[in-house]
Scaffold this motif. Structure first.
Motif, PDB file in Angstrom:
ATOM      1  N   UNK A   9       0.919  -1.222  -0.118  1.00 29.09           N
ATOM      2  CA  UNK A   9       0.169  -0.030  -0.182  1.00 29.09           C
ATOM      3  C   UNK A   9       0.884   1.263   0.064  1.00 29.09           C
ATOM      4  N   UNK A  10       0.533   2.213  -0.633  1.00 29.26           N
ATOM      5  CA  UNK A  10       1.297   3.485  -0.642  1.00 29.26           C
ATOM      6  C   UNK A  10       0.313   4.633  -0.741  1.00 29.26           C
ATOM      7  N   UNK A  11       0.661   5.883   0.306  1.00 29.20           N
ATOM      8  CA  UNK A  11       0.203   6.913   0.068  1.00 29.20           C
ATOM      9  C   UNK A  11       0.802   7.889  -1.234  1.00 29.20           C
ATOM     10  N   UNK A  59      -3.764   0.636  -2.410  1.00 32.74           N
ATOM     11  CA  UNK A  59      -4.250  -0.426  -1.126  1.00 32.74           C
ATOM     12  C   UNK A  59      -3.737  -1.795  -1.586  1.00 32.74           C
ATOM     13  N   UNK A  77       8.242  -9.275   5.072  1.00 27.59           N
ATOM     14  CA  UNK A  77       7.231  -7.999   5.518  1.00 27.59           C
ATOM     15  C   UNK A  77       8.142  -7.327   6.648  1.00 27.59           C
ATOM     16  N   UNK A  78       8.547  -7.860   7.651  1.00 25.24           N
ATOM     17  CA  UNK A  78       9.081  -7.056   8.687  1.00 25.24           C
ATOM     18  C   UNK A  78      10.266  -6.519   8.299  1.00 25.24           C
ATOM     19  N   UNK A  81       9.606  -3.321   5.944  1.00 27.81           N
ATOM     20  CA  UNK A  81       8.740  -2.403   6.361  1.00 27.81           C
ATOM     21  C   UNK A  81       9.751  -1.776   7.422  1.00 27.81           C
ATOM     22  N   UNK A  86       7.519   5.716   5.789  1.00 30.42           N
ATOM     23  CA  UNK A  86       6.231   5.373   6.522  1.00 30.42           C
ATOM     24  C   UNK A  86       5.098   5.560   5.478  1.00 30.42           C
ATOM     25  N   UNK A  87       5.322   6.146   4.189  1.00 26.12           N
ATOM     26  CA  UNK A  87       4.159   6.241   3.158  1.00 26.12           C
ATOM     27  C   UNK A  87       4.234   4.945   2.255  1.00 26.12           C
ATOM     28  N   UNK A  88       4.894   3.860   2.488  1.00 29.98           N
ATOM     29  CA  UNK A  88       4.891   2.657   1.679  1.00 29.98           C
ATOM     30  C   UNK A  88       4.728   1.618   2.941  1.00 29.98           C
ATOM     31  N   UNK A  89       4.010   0.761   2.851  1.00 28.57           N
ATOM     32  CA  UNK A  89       3.764  -0.216   3.666  1.00 28.57           C
ATOM     33  C   UNK A  89       3.615  -1.803   2.967  1.00 28.57           C
ATOM     34  N   UNK A  90       4.555  -2.658   3.309  1.00 30.16           N
ATOM     35  CA  UNK A  90       4.259  -4.048   2.735  1.00 30.16           C
ATOM     36  C   UNK A  90       3.281  -4.875   3.394  1.00 30.16           C
ATOM     37  N   UNK A  91       2.156  -5.356   2.793  1.00 26.93           N
ATOM     38  CA  UNK A  91       1.102  -5.956   3.473  1.00 26.93           C
ATOM     39  C   UNK A  91       1.070  -7.295   3.537  1.00 26.93           C
TER      40      UNK A  91
END
Lengths: 247, 247
Positions: A9-11, A59, A77-78, A81, A86-91
């Motif tokens: 996900x990214x903003x 998303x 993932x860990x 991340x 902070x504006x990109x997260x591996x889901x």
């Protein structure tokens, strides 16, 4: 080498778009930078299901890459991340078949377009929904929607800059949901042309304002002329929500 | 001179807080700058219902100011929103009695605290909800909540830096709502001490993790000792939602 499938996900607010480019911060650039750190500097190219433009959010963007590191999906993932901004997260991370390709294996996509129709706008949504404070008739939008469903040549709903030859696409689902001033348009199809969702939304806004008749959408599709459709709605209301693959 | 009551929303992310200060961008500073422009440079001091700290948001902060300009409330909204930055919006403007005071006429306030309890966090909420990815037992929170209701000395739930003498406050309503990973704590009372909502939330998080017994909240209140309560929850989950006045 193992192929990995990442869901991220990214903003989009702080990015010049997904794809790496000479100048400007990009999602791909950040991901590849973090993967390079994990691979002691060695380059690790990633492939995405498709690009997203500056300001467009995700998303559920999907990527793949190959790695010789023996790391469990949970650790990918860990580790990513911990390195990513902070504006990109591996889901999610999964081992994939060596033939899996984020773009070419995709069989469909879902986008969401968010509109805020309140008078003064919502300060918390200024980068996350397009503010449209003009009168809109939802019944007109609902009447236009069925005309987009099915298989059509979407030349009228594609940026004139697109170099794709085959502009026939199938839309499986198109829906408007209203929650007070917050309107959400969800669209699923087998694929989307450049700016296609944003032009469909811009056209629906024209329909809702009475500038385009709901029944004339079919004619608009047949015209195969970008100038006949509505404006391209702003990037910051758009979300790449999901990418579909065959099991 | 006419007194005006303004209701404003702001995204606290980009501000060093509500109150004007020598260095740093403030909400009050932006509002007074715009009012000065409208009054040809003349200073127009504004009074708020209370300060909010850096990062704290508002959906319904209330201000008052006096002006000799003959402008309708509707025009105040338009003119100020045209001048204000995008992270502050005027939601409402009304003519008020000359005795109305945003702070001293207030009879209560409502705050909301947002938590995101998902594993990886929500990239779109990173500035708008506190990320808390640890196990939390909602039933324990629900059991603790009634102990906060009513009139108590909230010394244990007030920043030790506070210089207010009377620390007795009444909480009328305290509620936890869960929507998947998104948890919202709503609190209404006749007034709140410095950091009171954030310390109550921090304490509820200790309760939810089993570090504090729900039944020991009353004892904690009686102790009148800040060190007995939980940590101060992060600013960016907090929203000043509404300020109440007598009709």
């Amino acid at each position: 080498m193992t192929r990995y499938k990442l869901t991220i996900a990214y903003d989009g607010t702080g990015f010049a778009g997904y794809q790496i480019q000479p100048a400007g911060r990009t999602v791909q650039g950040e991901i590849e930078r973090c993967l390079a750190v994990m691979h002691k500097g060695g380059p690790v190219p990633v492939s995405a299901s498709g690009r997203t433009d500056a300001g467009v959010h995700a998303r559920g963007q999907v990527l793949h890459f190959d790695s010789s590191l023996a790391i469990t999906p949970e650790r990918w993932i860990k580790a990513l991340n911990a390195l990513l901004p902070a504006d990109i997260r591996v889901l999610d991370a999964q081992e994939a078949e060596s033939t899996f390709h984020a773009r070419f294996s995709a069989v469909g996509k879902e986008y969401v377009y968010k509109l805020n129709t309140s008078r003064q706008g919502d300060v918390f949504q200024r980068n996350y929904a397009s503010h449209f404070p003009y009168p809109l008739d939802a019944e007109l939008l609902d009447a236009a929607i069925p005309h987009f469903l099915g298989t059509h040549d979407f030349t009228s709903f594609c940026s004139a800059r697109s170099e794709v030859e085959d502009k026939v696409r199938t839309i499986h689902h198109l829906e408007l949901l209203r929650d007070g001033a917050d309107w959400t348009i969800t669209i699923r199809g087998d694929g989307f042309l450049y700016n296609m969702v944003r032009i469909i939304v811009g056209t629906l806004l024209d329909v809702g304002q009475g500038k385009i008749e709901p029944g004339s959408i079919s004619e608009l599709l047949r015209a195969r002329d970008r100038t006949k459709a509505g404006k391209t709605a702003p990037a910051h209301g758009l979300y790449l929500n999901r990418v579909f693959y065959e099991e």
